[in-house]
Design an enzyme around this catalytic site. Structure first.
Site, PDB file in Angstrom:
ATOM      1  N   SER A 273       3.353   4.174   0.700  1.00 37.82           N
ATOM      2  CA  SER A 273       2.429   3.428   1.295  1.00 37.82           C
ATOM      3  C   SER A 273       1.761   4.340   1.758  1.00 37.82           C
ATOM      4  O   SER A 273       2.052   5.095   2.741  1.00 37.82           O
ATOM      5  CB  SER A 273       2.930   2.336   2.332  1.00 37.82           C
ATOM      6  OG  SER A 273       1.931   1.855   3.083  1.00 37.82           O
ATOM      7  N   ARG A 274       0.147   4.657   1.480  1.00 35.93           N
ATOM      8  CA  ARG A 274      -0.767   5.428   1.678  1.00 35.93           C
ATOM      9  C   ARG A 274      -1.164   5.249   3.278  1.00 35.93           C
ATOM     10  O   ARG A 274      -1.728   5.969   3.994  1.00 35.93           O
ATOM     11  CB  ARG A 274      -1.689   5.946   1.052  1.00 35.93           C
ATOM     12  CG  ARG A 274      -1.132   6.324  -0.257  1.00 35.93           C
ATOM     13  CD  ARG A 274      -2.202   6.959  -1.234  1.00 35.93           C
ATOM     14  NE  ARG A 274      -1.544   7.334  -2.585  1.00 35.93           N
ATOM     15  CZ  ARG A 274      -1.653   6.800  -3.588  1.00 35.93           C
ATOM     16  NH1 ARG A 274      -2.223   5.509  -3.586  1.00 35.93           N
ATOM     17  NH2 ARG A 274      -1.046   7.029  -4.681  1.00 35.93           N
TER      18      ARG A 274
END
Length: 508
Positions: A367-368
């Site tokens: 998850s950025r």
């Protein structure tokens, strides 16, 4: 009878004064060629790209090609939309572009791409409309993603958190549990003020019906709209379905509310667009997809955003799904969508068949937005979880060779195996933040290391019941404060120790 000329003249003058010329001009063309739901039309010189044109018998089409001496229009409809259209038929401009009804009247309904109900529950109130294609919010109108969108799934909320306004891709082979994860996410939004839109693209009608029944059973249809473009729908319907779903969800975002839109799945969406493009005789590129296939998905997914507080602070979270072939995430469409989204959750066949469900590959999933979209309590207990699991997988593959292992490595393998067991979860069994935090804390602090592996599931089940019966205040405090104080951790330690003693006695 006496005829007076002045009277006749006065009447004629009066008629002339009241006379208004009512001219109606229409821009029309003729069908040159028709087939496969594509019509080539001659004579519509001033038509716009994306404009709706009208054929006979109330059949409509959307203009997608503007050529030197003709235009290419995709005929809209569900099945065989071009069956009543013949060469030479008249085609009229409407001056309109595609739009769809939006608002709360769509909640709990199953609709087609035009916003028409297909669930047999009567008409829908159409007070407000939105264009299918809209400009995405600019950088200035957005704010960073910082609110958590809880899925109720331990493996995701602890290691790959999703925030409100994020675009997180679900990717994996068929039958690995992608739709199961998004259904759980919808079910978990109950009483959380998040309106959900599920877009089914190219799926079997039986699957869509089953999914709607599941949502109704869990009370999730109250805040959900399902947009259906099933496998038997035309390619044009499958191409437009995600934009319909996005427009419906956008209305909530611009009203200062929170929305979640699921595109299931964009692989079939890309295939429908490829079919349309090849029939329109656009030049094919890699894997026969047209050159603008990247733009097709980027203009859709960029509409997901978290708006600034002075613009209402609404959010639109997008969960697109991509189906891979034999686990190949490096092929054309998967890499395109990975590069657009803010992270991906990769589901693996091998893990699924090994009984690890949800079958999330922690190494390839990311998850950025990360910890910014995670509640503090979860950050406190799960900070090292990803790293620990990655190390465990590496050690487990090394241990298969039968090498002699030192005590610390053995302890790591024992802990890792229990954490993997903890992160397993049944479908539709969504968990609150407090339950997730408590069980991950118990595993992380080593309370489960001495338990047999097969007893971990029973321990977890009994632990939730024990906490609810004897220490409900701990659960309430975690849910309310979303933070773990030192004093709260001490109380939780005591509760886990007490229950473990009880559990071991009963288990023996």
């Amino acid at each position: 009878m006496d005829i007076r000329p002045e009277e006749i003249t006065a009447i004629i003058k009066k008629e002339f004064e009241n006379f208004r010329v009512r001219l109606k001009t229409e821009s029309t063309g003729r069908v040159m060629q028709v087939g496969d739901a594509i019509a080539r039309v001659y004579g519509l010189d001033d038509v716009m790209m994306g404009e709706i044109v009208e054929f006979k018998n109330d059949v409509y089409g959307i203009v997608l090609n503007l050529e030197e001496d003709s235009v290419g229009a995709v005929i809209l409809g569900t099945e065989n939309p071009d069956r009543d259209i013949k060469e030479g038929d008249l085609v009229k401009r409407t001056g309109k572009v595609m739009q769809v009804p939006v608002g709360k009247s769509l909640l709990g309904r199953v609709i087609n791409i035009a916003g028409m109900p297909i669930d047999g529950k009567g008409a829908i109130t159409k007070d407000k409309f939105r264009l299918l294609e809209a400009q995405a919010p600019s950088v200035v109108e957005r704010q960073p993603v910082k609110e958590s969108l809880e899925t109720g799934i331990k493996a995701i909320d602890s290691m790959i958190p999703i925030g409100r306004g994020q675009r997180e891709l679900m990717i994996g082979d068929r039958q690995t549990g992608k739709t199961a994860i998004v259904l759980d996410t919808i079910i978990n939004q109950k009483n959380k003020g998040v309106y959900c839109v599920y877009v089914a693209i190219g799926q079997k009608v039986a699957n869509i019906v089953s999914m709607v029944e599941t949502l109704e059973k869990h009370g999730a249809m109250e805040y959900t709209t399902v947009v259906s473009a099933s496998a038997r729908a035309s390619a044009s319907a499958q191409y437009l379905a995600p934009y319909t779903g996005c427009a419906i969800a956008e209305e909530f975002m611009y009203s200062g509310k929170h929305a979640l839109v699921i595109y299931d799945d964009l692989s079939k969406h890309a295939q429908a667009y490829r079919q349309i493009s090849l029939l329109l005789r656009r030049p094919p590129g890699r894997e026969a997809y047209p050159g603008d296939i990247f733009y097709l998905h980027s203009r859709l997914l960029e509409r997901a955003a978290k708006l600034r507080d002075d613009l209402g602070g609404g959010s639109l979270t997008a969960l697109p799904i991509i189906e891979t072939q034999a686990g190949d995430i490096t092929s054309y469409i998967p890499t395109n969508v990975i590069s657009i989204t803010d992270g991906q959750i990769y589901l693996e066949n091998d893990l699924f068949y090994a009984g690890v469900r949800p079958a999330i590959n922690v190494g390839l999933s990311v998850s950025r937005v990360g910890g910014k979209a995670q509640e503090k309590a979860m950050r406190q207990v799960a900070a090292q979880l990803r790293l620990d699991l990655a190390q465990y997988r590496e050690l487990a593959s090394f241990a298969q060779f039968g090498a002699e292992l030192d005590k610390s490595t053995q302890a790591q393998l024992v802990r890792g195996a229990r954490m993997v067991e903890i992160l397993k979860q049944e479908q539709y069994d969504v968990l609150s933040l407090s339950k997730q935090v408590m069980i991950i804390y118990a595993g992380d602090k080593g309370y489960l290391d001495s338990l047999p592996l097969e007893a971990v599931g029973k321990f977890e089940e009994g632990f939730y019941k024990y906490i609810a019966a004897k220490h409900a205040d701990i659960e309430e405090e975690i849910n309310a404060k979303k933070e773990m104080s030192d004093e709260l951790m001490q109380r939780l330690d005591m509760a886990i120790s007490d229950f473990k003693k009880e559990f071991l006695l009963g288990h023996e």
